[in-house]
Design an enzyme around this catalytic site. Structure first.
Site, PDB file in Angstrom:
ATOM      1  CG  HIS A 306     -12.160   6.375  -0.081  1.00 39.19           C
ATOM      2  ND1 HIS A 306     -11.184   5.670  -0.742  1.00 39.19           N
ATOM      3  CD2 HIS A 306     -13.338   5.771  -0.417  1.00 39.19           C
ATOM      4  CE1 HIS A 306     -11.729   4.699  -1.448  1.00 39.19           C
ATOM      5  NE2 HIS A 306     -13.039   4.736  -1.260  1.00 39.19           N
ATOM      6  CD  GLU A 307     -16.936   6.726  -0.147  1.00 38.23           C
ATOM      7  OE1 GLU A 307     -17.358   6.833  -1.323  1.00 38.23           O
ATOM      8  OE2 GLU A 307     -16.593   5.632   0.337  1.00 38.23           O
ATOM      9  CD  GLU A 371     -13.476   1.757  -4.337  1.00 35.19           C
ATOM     10  OE1 GLU A 371     -13.078   2.242  -3.260  1.00 35.19           O
ATOM     11  OE2 GLU A 371     -14.577   2.027  -4.845  1.00 35.19           O
TER      12      GLU A 371
END
Length: 526
Positions: A306-307, A371
């Site tokens: 995700h990051e 996000e």
């Protein structure tokens, strides 16, 4: 006599025009050849600290040749890729436009530098300049709007009427000017559209990836200085497991150019904060609190994916570009607010309302959108790395229960920059079947038949029932005591609901032992 040393280096930034005038060429050739005939043989060198200049006059007067050689063993100072021999034919058209960069160094008779260039300085990144100028732009808009209001109130009624009449007579010109401004703005938007690397989504990108790479270098140095005393050593098992997962993610996704072109480095910060982030230049910062929050290596792979997705997709540049455009448009509205409001207090109130509207209607919804996209792309990166993508929804379920048990207030999603944990679980559950197929197509080992989502749900139900039973038994024991109102030394309190948190979260071992277990799990599954 002074000589001209022409250096054709592609990596130089200070350039002369791509051609020299005929008179300059003629005088240069004549002076250099006459000097050579009087004092120097054709092979004599002028020396400097960095190079020697060899003057080789041709047999005809129409050609003057300058060539650079090194100060040792008379080999070329630069390779053929960085330096070329330049011929200036007299009486012919200007040279090829490809010769576009001609930095010069003037040398005196004695071989000393006559002209010195200053040391190169790195320019500030464009996003950093924008961040500095952003508050100044708002101040200028406020001053401009307030000045317009003061000027208008100072006019007598007859002149105010004349101004209104002038605006009405020129209304079509003003409309035409507004339309031209709209066309220019639309052209700006159309020329700055970009396609997202993985998802193919069309987006507005004012700041390039290169600009944010420069800013990331500055930001990374600041973080390294800030966390210098909290950095976990590289030999620590916790650091090793994070580094190994990052390397595995990069290796399995090397077919993506944005992944393979970045040197990924890991920095583990000893802090209880449940956080992790990745800069656009590949610097991964993870806090030990996040390591304690994940249950296994599959959840860790999903979080790191995700990051890394934020960095690969260029979300920081995209969000800054959108914010830049919104701020530019808000400056017009801010100027109008301070110009129209009759008092400063009303103007301040209008400015506050404008700020909140922009924050809740543009900034935070766009942040939640990025996000959600990072969750999707991170799940894809984890699937290609052979992680169990079913662990992604479980992680956000754990975070939701953990926040509730710690008594943290639940913020409505429309007030937050991130989607709610429940919405994230719903979105990831919808994407899991698609990325299970992707994982299978990447020749990954088969997953166990037991779904970790079902296991977690069942475990939560069992623990909740056990907690309710304990609370019921404690209530029965305390009821006679409450009726008799007789204090006793054996008085026992009912278990706090936090016992569920202990059952769910305190079952993990110490950070070092947990990292060792993750390392073994990584070796098994990855």
């Amino acid at each position: 006599m002074e000589l001209l040393c022409v250096r054709l280096m592609r990596n130089q930034r200070s350039c002369l025009p791509a051609y020299l005038s005929r008179s300059f060429q003629t005088s240069l050739c004549r002076q250099s050849q006459s000097t050579t005939r009087r004092t120097l043989p054709s092979t004599e060198l002028y020396s400097t600290n960095t190079c020697r200049i060899l003057l080789q006059p041709e047999t005809t007067d129409s050609v003057c040749q300058l060539q650079l050689r090194s100060s040792s063993s008379q080999r070329r100072l630069f390779s053929s890729e960085n330096v070329r021999t330049v011929l200036f034919p007299v009486g012919t058209p200007r040279p090829d436009p490809a010769v576009h960069c001609l930095p010069v160094i003037w040398l005196s008779k004695h071989g000393q530098n006559f002209f010195h260039t200053s040391a190169p300085h790195r320019a500030l990144p464009a996003p950093l300049i924008w961040l500095v100028l952003k508050p100044l732009q708002k101040i200028m808009a406020i001053i401009l709007g307030r000045s317009i209001r003061k000027w208008w109130l100072a006019l007598p009624p007859n002149k105010q009427q004349l101004v209104r009449q002038n605006f009405w007579r020129r209304r079509w010109q003003l409309v035409a000017g507004g339309m031209v401004a709209m066309v220019i703005m639309a052209s700006f938007f159309l020329t700055h559209l970009d396609e997202s690397p993985i998802t193919g989504r069309t987006r507005l990108l004012v700041f390039s990836r290169e600009n944010y790479m420069e800013l990331a270098a500055v930001t990374g140095d600041g973080y390294m200085e800030e966390f210098a005393e909290l950095m976990v050593p590289e030999k620590d098992p916790r650091h090793q497991v994070v580094e190994r997962v990052v390397e595995h993610l990069a290796q399995r996704n090397k077919d993506i150019p944005e992944v393979s072109s970045v040197p990924w480095t890991v920095h583990l910060v000893d802090s209880p904060s449940v956080n992790a982030f990745v800069l656009p230049n590949g610097k991964v910062f993870m806090f030990t609190g996040m390591l304690e929050a994940v249950a296994d290596v599959h959840q860790l792979t999903f979080i790191l994916g995700h990051e890394m997705a934020h960095a690969v997709m260029g979300h920081s540049a995209e969000q800054a570009s959108m914010s830049h455009v919104v701020d530019f448009l808000s400056l017009i509205l801010l100027t109008a607010i301070w110009a129209v409001c009759p008092r400063d207090s009303l103007a301040v109130l209008g400015q506050w309302i404008q700020t909140k509207l922009i924050q809740f209607l543009f900034d935070r919804p766009y942040s939640r959108k990025l996000e959600a996209e990072a969750d999707q792309v991170g799940l894809q990166l984890a699937a290609k790395a052979c992680a169990d993508v079913r662990a992604g929804p479980v992680f956000w379920q754990q975070m939701e229960i953990s926040n509730q048990l710690r008594g943290e207030p639940t913020v409505p999603e429309w007030l937050s920059t991130h989607p709610s944990h429940r919405n994230r679980v719903t979105q990831l559950d919808r994407l899991v079947p698609q990325y299970l197929e992707l994982r299978e197509s990447c020749s990954c080992p088969a997953l166990p038949a037991t779904d970790p989502r079902a296991v977690f749900t069942q475990s939560v139900k069992v623990l909740l029932n056990a907690t309710r039973d304990l609370e019921g038994e404690a209530g029965k024991r305390l009821k006679p005591l409450a009726l008799s109102q007789t204090p006793t030394s054996d008085h026992r309190r009912a278990p706090h609901p936090g016992g569920l948190a202990t059952a769910l979260l305190a079952s993990s071992a110490s950070p070092t032992a947990q990292a060792t277990a993750l390392t073994l799990d990584t070796a098994t599954h990855l």
